[in-house]
Every structure is written in structure tokens, then in C-alpha cells.
Design an enzyme around this catalytic site. Structure first.
Site, PDB file in Angstrom:
ATOM      1  N   CYS A  17       9.455 -34.589  -6.281  1.00 46.52           N
ATOM      2  CA  CYS A  17       9.038 -35.979  -6.104  1.00 46.52           C
ATOM      3  C   CYS A  17      10.294 -36.850  -6.185  1.00 46.52           C
ATOM      4  O   CYS A  17      11.362 -36.393  -6.605  1.00 46.52           O
ATOM      5  CB  CYS A  17       8.032 -36.381  -7.185  1.00 46.52           C
ATOM      6  N   CYS A 101      11.885 -42.063 -14.297  1.00 42.02           N
ATOM      7  CA  CYS A 101      11.167 -42.394 -13.061  1.00 42.02           C
ATOM      8  C   CYS A 101      10.635 -43.829 -13.150  1.00 42.02           C
ATOM      9  O   CYS A 101      10.069 -44.216 -14.182  1.00 42.02           O
ATOM     10  CB  CYS A 101      10.007 -41.413 -12.889  1.00 42.02           C
ATOM     11  N   HIS A 129       3.952 -33.057 -24.183  1.00 48.85           N
ATOM     12  CA  HIS A 129       4.694 -33.222 -22.922  1.00 48.85           C
ATOM     13  C   HIS A 129       5.718 -34.340 -23.093  1.00 48.85           C
ATOM     14  O   HIS A 129       5.450 -35.360 -23.727  1.00 48.85           O
ATOM     15  CB  HIS A 129       3.721 -33.547 -21.790  1.00 48.85           C
ATOM     16  N   GLU A 131       6.873 -36.677 -21.153  1.00 47.82           N
ATOM     17  CA  GLU A 131       6.447 -38.020 -20.738  1.00 47.82           C
ATOM     18  C   GLU A 131       5.498 -38.628 -21.755  1.00 47.82           C
ATOM     19  O   GLU A 131       5.615 -39.805 -22.110  1.00 47.82           O
ATOM     20  CB  GLU A 131       5.757 -37.961 -19.365  1.00 47.82           C
ATOM     21  N   CYS A 195       0.705 -41.381 -10.561  1.00 47.83           N
ATOM     22  CA  CYS A 195       1.619 -41.442  -9.427  1.00 47.83           C
ATOM     23  C   CYS A 195       0.930 -40.890  -8.182  1.00 47.83           C
ATOM     24  O   CYS A 195       0.492 -39.739  -8.168  1.00 47.83           O
ATOM     25  CB  CYS A 195       2.884 -40.632  -9.731  1.00 47.83           C
ATOM     26  N   SER A 223       5.721 -26.183 -15.925  1.00 48.13           N
ATOM     27  CA  SER A 223       5.310 -27.358 -15.158  1.00 48.13           C
ATOM     28  C   SER A 223       3.803 -27.599 -15.230  1.00 48.13           C
ATOM     29  O   SER A 223       3.010 -26.800 -14.733  1.00 48.13           O
ATOM     30  CB  SER A 223       5.724 -27.203 -13.687  1.00 48.13           C
ATOM     31  N   SER A 224       3.393 -28.722 -15.847  1.00 52.19           N
ATOM     32  CA  SER A 224       1.966 -29.086 -15.902  1.00 52.19           C
ATOM     33  C   SER A 224       1.447 -29.316 -14.497  1.00 52.19           C
ATOM     34  O   SER A 224       0.361 -28.866 -14.123  1.00 52.19           O
ATOM     35  CB  SER A 224       1.782 -30.391 -16.697  1.00 52.19           C
ATOM     36  N   ASN A 225       2.234 -30.039 -13.716  1.00 50.13           N
ATOM     37  CA  ASN A 225       1.880 -30.353 -12.341  1.00 50.13           C
ATOM     38  C   ASN A 225       1.699 -29.062 -11.533  1.00 50.13           C
ATOM     39  O   ASN A 225       0.770 -28.930 -10.736  1.00 50.13           O
ATOM     40  CB  ASN A 225       2.985 -31.241 -11.765  1.00 50.13           C
ATOM     41  N   SER A 267       8.180 -30.248  -9.141  1.00 47.60           N
ATOM     42  CA  SER A 267       9.411 -29.850  -9.831  1.00 47.60           C
ATOM     43  C   SER A 267      10.028 -28.594  -9.206  1.00 47.60           C
ATOM     44  O   SER A 267      10.943 -27.998  -9.778  1.00 47.60           O
ATOM     45  CB  SER A 267       9.118 -29.602 -11.314  1.00 47.60           C
TER      46      SER A 267
END
Length: 283
Positions: A17, A101, A129, A131, A195, A223-225, A267
Site C-alpha cells: 500500500c 501512514c 498490533h 498500529e 483505509c 501480517s494481519s492484513n 505488506s
């Protein structure tokens, strides 16, 4: 082309991203100039990319290391940081290279404003996490963090509160949680801070996944995403396989003439997906 003659396509919407691209660009610029750079936590949740940057001189440190560091440059990654990090940097004469970000920074500011206005705050996000730690830090760690609605079943919640979300969570799940809390009789002020570059992947990936016999989903295990997007692929194409590196590819999973799609998390570096493509084409 290998004996299997696999037809391999990379999802062009996959990969970093803009927040991650920004952070890595900043890191590489300073590494080229100075030869080394400290980074607070993994710059991205992908071990292969971290290893590539470490070879260029990136030094990963944690918050304990930061307290002992003086007169150096330290990169803040895209996930953002809590106010305490900035205070430590000031005390230790550390120059922060802030690659937070912009979407995360905007969210931090909104949470801080809510907190200053004495609102009770709930954050839908993953415990621990990076963030989420930064978001909670805007509230003196007073915000209640939950990653599933079931965690709130026995929680003592105020009658009225403000609901926020980690930027990479599913929009569908966020709105389902909002509706459930309203149905439980709470007065909920919901802020959709997800996002869209990430959440739109939920909508684009199904169309990509169904085009192929097999899908290889490339992502770091942290990576959670990546976990969320892999599940999206798997739902629409059961023959979806999760790997973190080329070495994890298993030839036995493929058949001659298969069409194979390669997708990745926000990521996942494009160079890694290209390496996976080359390896599959050599089967």
C-alpha cells in the site's frame, strides 16, 4: 518454461500500500546516504523484505532499545507510534524519521480529539498490533480494544461511546459490530476510519481468485492484513495456498497446464511475488 507449463498471473492490485511504499522509500534513501538506519519494529510485516533491507544496513530495534539509544536517527514505520515514543526521542536527542501512514496519523488525531473531549472510546483492532498500540496511546491507554464482538459480551461498557477501527480491518465487520452494539441498546458514535486501499481489496480479490485453478497467496506470517485477505481468497477459491517464501512452494499441489494466480497482502513486496511466479513457471 517447465514441464508443467503453468500459466501464472500476478494480481496487479496486490503488493505494498502507499503507506508502506513511503516508509521503505524513506528508509532506502537514508541507507544509501548514511549506510545504516535504526527502525522501531519491523518496517513491514514481511520477513523477506525486512531481510533485504537489513542487508542494506537497516537495524531493527524495540522500545526498550530506544530508551538506551542517543543521538541517532530512528525510522517510525507506517503503523505510527504512541506519544511516549516522541517523548523518549526528545529526551535522548533522537531524530525521528516519521514514516507514519497519513491515514493512521489522521486516525490518531481523531482519537486524541475524542479523548480530549472526554468521550469513552472503543477500538476494533488486533490486540498488541503496532498500529493499535499507537492508537491506544492517544488515550493514555484508557480506550478499550477488542478484536471480536464476543469479547464485549461480559464487558462493563458505558451507555454511550465512540467506536473507532484499526485502519486495516474489514469494513463489513466494522459495520456489523456497530449494528450489533446499537441492537444491544448502546448509543454508538461510529467513525469509519478504515483505509479504502486495503478494504477495497476484499471486493477485488474474489474476482481475481475465481479466474484460476489454483491461487498462491504470498504474505508474511505476522501480517494481519495477509491473514484476512488469504481467507477472502480461500472462500472464493478453495485451492488457495498460503506461503511466505519461494521455498515453501510445493510442486505436488499443481497439475500440468494449471492456471495459477498470485496474490499478496499490502505488506508483500512485488519482487517476492515475481520470484514466486518465476519458480512456478520453472515447474
Amino acid at each position: 518454461m517447465g514441464e508443467y507449463n503453468l500459466k501464472v498471473t500476478i494480481d496487479q492490485d496486490s503488493g505494498f500500500c502507499f503507506g508502506v511504499v513511503f516508509a521503505i522509500d524513506m528508509a532506502e534513501e537514508i541507507l544509501e546516504q548514511d549506510g545504516y538506519l535504526y527502525c522501531l519494529g519491523d518496517i513491514v510485516h514481511n520477513d523477506e523484505e525486512v531481510a533485504r533491507l537489513k542487508a542494506k544496513g537497516l537495524r531493527i530495534i524495540d522500545h526498550v532499545d530506544l530508551k538506551d539509544l542517543h543521538n541517532e536517527k530512528v525510522l517510525i514505520r507506517a503503523h505510527g507510534e504512541a506519544p511516549e515514543t516522541y517523548r523518549t526521542a526528545l529526551e535522548n536527542n533522537i531524530t525521528l524519521i516519521d514514516a507514519s501512514c497519513p491515514v493512521v496519523l489522521k486516525l490518531q488525531n481523531r482519537i486524541k480529539t475524542s479523548f480530549d473531549n472526554k468521550e469513552q472510546i472503543l477500538i476494533f483492532g488486533k490486540h498488541g498490533h503496532a498500529e493499535v498500540i499507537g492508537l491506544q496511546g492517544q488515550t493514555n491507554n484508557e480506550a478499550l480494544v477488542f478484536q471480536d464482538i464476543a469479547e464485549l459480551d461480559n464487558a462493563q461498557l458505558p451507555d454511550k461511546f465512540t467506536l473507532y477501527s484499526q485502519t486495516t480491518k474489514s469494513t463489513d465487520k466494522f459495520y456489523a459490530i456497530k449494528e450489533e452494539l446499537l441492537n444491544r441498546g448502546y448509543e454508538v458514535k461510529a467513525n469509519d476510519t478504515i483505509c479504502r486501499q486495503v478494504s477495497n481489496r476484499d471486493k477485488d480479490l474474489p474476482e481475481f481468485a475465481v479466474k484460476f485453478n489454483k491461487v498462491v497467496f504470498v504474505s508474511g506470517k505476522k501480517s494481519s492484513n495477509g491473514k484476512v485477505l488469504f481467507e477472502v481468497c480461500k472462500r472464493h477459491n478453495p485451492d488457495t495456498y498460503f506461503i511466505s517464501s519461494v521455498e515453501e512452494l510445493d510442486k505436488a499441489l499443481f497439475a500440468p497446464g494449471d492456471t495459477v494466480g498470485i496474490a499478496g497482502a499490502t505488506s508483500t513486496p512485488m519482487w517476492l511475488m515475481q520470484d514466486v511466479k518465476s519458480a512456478l513457471e520453472a515447474f
